[in-house]
Write an enzyme that holds these catalytic residues in place. Structure first.
Site, PDB file in Angstrom:
ATOM      1  N   HIS A   1      23.192 -20.085 -32.299  1.00 16.66           N
ATOM      2  CA  HIS A   1      22.434 -19.021 -32.967  1.00 16.66           C
ATOM      3  C   HIS A   1      20.969 -19.119 -32.593  1.00 16.66           C
ATOM      4  O   HIS A   1      20.461 -20.193 -32.252  1.00 16.66           O
ATOM      5  CB  HIS A   1      22.600 -19.073 -34.496  1.00 16.66           C
TER       6      HIS A   1
ATOM      7  N   HIS B   1      17.211 -18.104 -34.137  1.00 12.42           N
ATOM      8  CA  HIS B   1      16.415 -17.649 -35.271  1.00 12.42           C
ATOM      9  C   HIS B   1      15.377 -16.674 -34.744  1.00 12.42           C
ATOM     10  O   HIS B   1      14.659 -16.985 -33.776  1.00 12.42           O
ATOM     11  CB  HIS B   1      15.666 -18.816 -35.916  1.00 12.42           C
TER      12      HIS B   1
HETATM   13  P1  5GP Z   1      20.186 -24.276 -38.068  1.00 10.03           P
HETATM   14  O1  5GP Z   1      19.495 -25.294 -38.902  1.00 10.03           O
HETATM   15  O2  5GP Z   1      21.640 -24.627 -37.805  1.00 10.03           O
HETATM   16  O3  5GP Z   1      19.445 -23.913 -36.808  1.00 10.03           O
HETATM   17  O4  5GP Z   1      20.157 -22.937 -38.898  1.00 10.03           O
HETATM   18  C1  5GP Z   1      21.192 -22.495 -39.718  1.00 10.03           C
HETATM   19  C2  5GP Z   1      20.613 -21.381 -40.558  1.00 10.03           C
HETATM   20  O5  5GP Z   1      21.680 -20.704 -41.192  1.00 10.03           O
HETATM   21  C3  5GP Z   1      19.679 -21.877 -41.669  1.00 10.03           C
HETATM   22  O6  5GP Z   1      18.391 -21.300 -41.495  1.00 10.03           O
HETATM   23  C4  5GP Z   1      20.367 -21.437 -42.954  1.00 10.03           C
HETATM   24  O7  5GP Z   1      19.468 -20.994 -43.939  1.00 10.03           O
HETATM   25  C5  5GP Z   1      21.281 -20.329 -42.482  1.00 10.03           C
HETATM   26  N1  5GP Z   1      22.482 -20.203 -43.294  1.00 10.03           N
HETATM   27  C6  5GP Z   1      23.276 -21.219 -43.720  1.00 10.03           C
HETATM   28  N2  5GP Z   1      24.317 -20.717 -44.424  1.00 10.03           N
HETATM   29  C7  5GP Z   1      24.171 -19.375 -44.451  1.00 10.03           C
HETATM   30  C8  5GP Z   1      24.933 -18.325 -45.084  1.00 10.03           C
HETATM   31  O8  5GP Z   1      25.956 -18.525 -45.717  1.00 10.03           O
HETATM   32  N3  5GP Z   1      24.453 -17.054 -44.910  1.00 10.03           N
HETATM   33  C9  5GP Z   1      23.322 -16.794 -44.196  1.00 10.03           C
HETATM   34  N4  5GP Z   1      22.942 -15.502 -44.107  1.00 10.03           N
HETATM   35  N5  5GP Z   1      22.577 -17.765 -43.610  1.00 10.03           N
HETATM   36  C10 5GP Z   1      23.003 -19.039 -43.745  1.00 10.03           C
END
Ligand code: 5GP
Ligand code: ZN
Length: 132
Positions: free
Chosen positions: A97, A99
């Site tokens: 993903h 951001h």
């Molecule tokens: P990472 O830390 O893996 O780069 O980012 C994962 C992102 O996914 C985090 O910013 C977190 O807030 C978001 N996230 C986690 N669970 C969910 C969810 O159930 N729904 C949404 N919309 N975002 C989520």
């Protein structure tokens, strides 16, 4: 396979969709750093950009379209793109993903990126994005 973002892509877990095409889906992050913080994922499961660097190329048109939409509709002055690969880099969901983090003049620069806004109303942001 038990993957949160595959479940979101499938619609099994609700999300506030911002942009969708054949290869990608973008939705508001549930815990935003700044207004309009969006997560964009390929529809197919790819763990991260180290496992499949070409996964990023597939979603590049969707990143462009979503970035444009966020900046235009929210009146942002800038945008950060970030993709965490590996737990040590802060990755918590192991489905590739990106951001997309709209940026505003009141918290500028890289230091401002880490200064999270509090009390962001996700439904209000979503309405602003959908209504255009
Ligand atoms: P990472 O830390 O893996 O780069 O980012 C994962 C992102 O996914 C985090 O910013 C977190 O807030 C978001 N996230 C986690 N669970 C969910 C969810 O159930 N729904 C949404 N919309 N975002 C989520
Ligand atoms: Zn997945």
């Amino acid at each position: 396979m038990d993957c949160l973002f595959c479940a979101i892509v499938a619609g099994d877990i609700p999300s506030r969709g911002v942009y969708a095409d054949d290869t990608a889906y973008a939705f508001l992050d549930i815990n935003p750093w700044h207004r309009g913080h969006t997560v964009l994922v390929p529809r197919r499961h790819v763990a991260d950009l180290l496992e499949q660097p070409e996964g990023l190329g597939e979603i590049a048109p969707a990143i462009n379209a979503t970035g444009r939409l966020l900046v235009d509709r929210l009146g942002a002055q800038g945008l950060n793109l970030l993709s965490n690969a590996g737990a040590v880099a802060g990755q918590e969901v192991f489905h590739l993903h990106v951001h997309l983090i709209p940026r505003y003049a009141d918290r500028p620069g890289m230091a401002g990126l880490m200064q999270r806004e509090s009390d962001i109303d996700l439904d209000e942001v979503y309405r602003q994005l959908v209504a255009g």
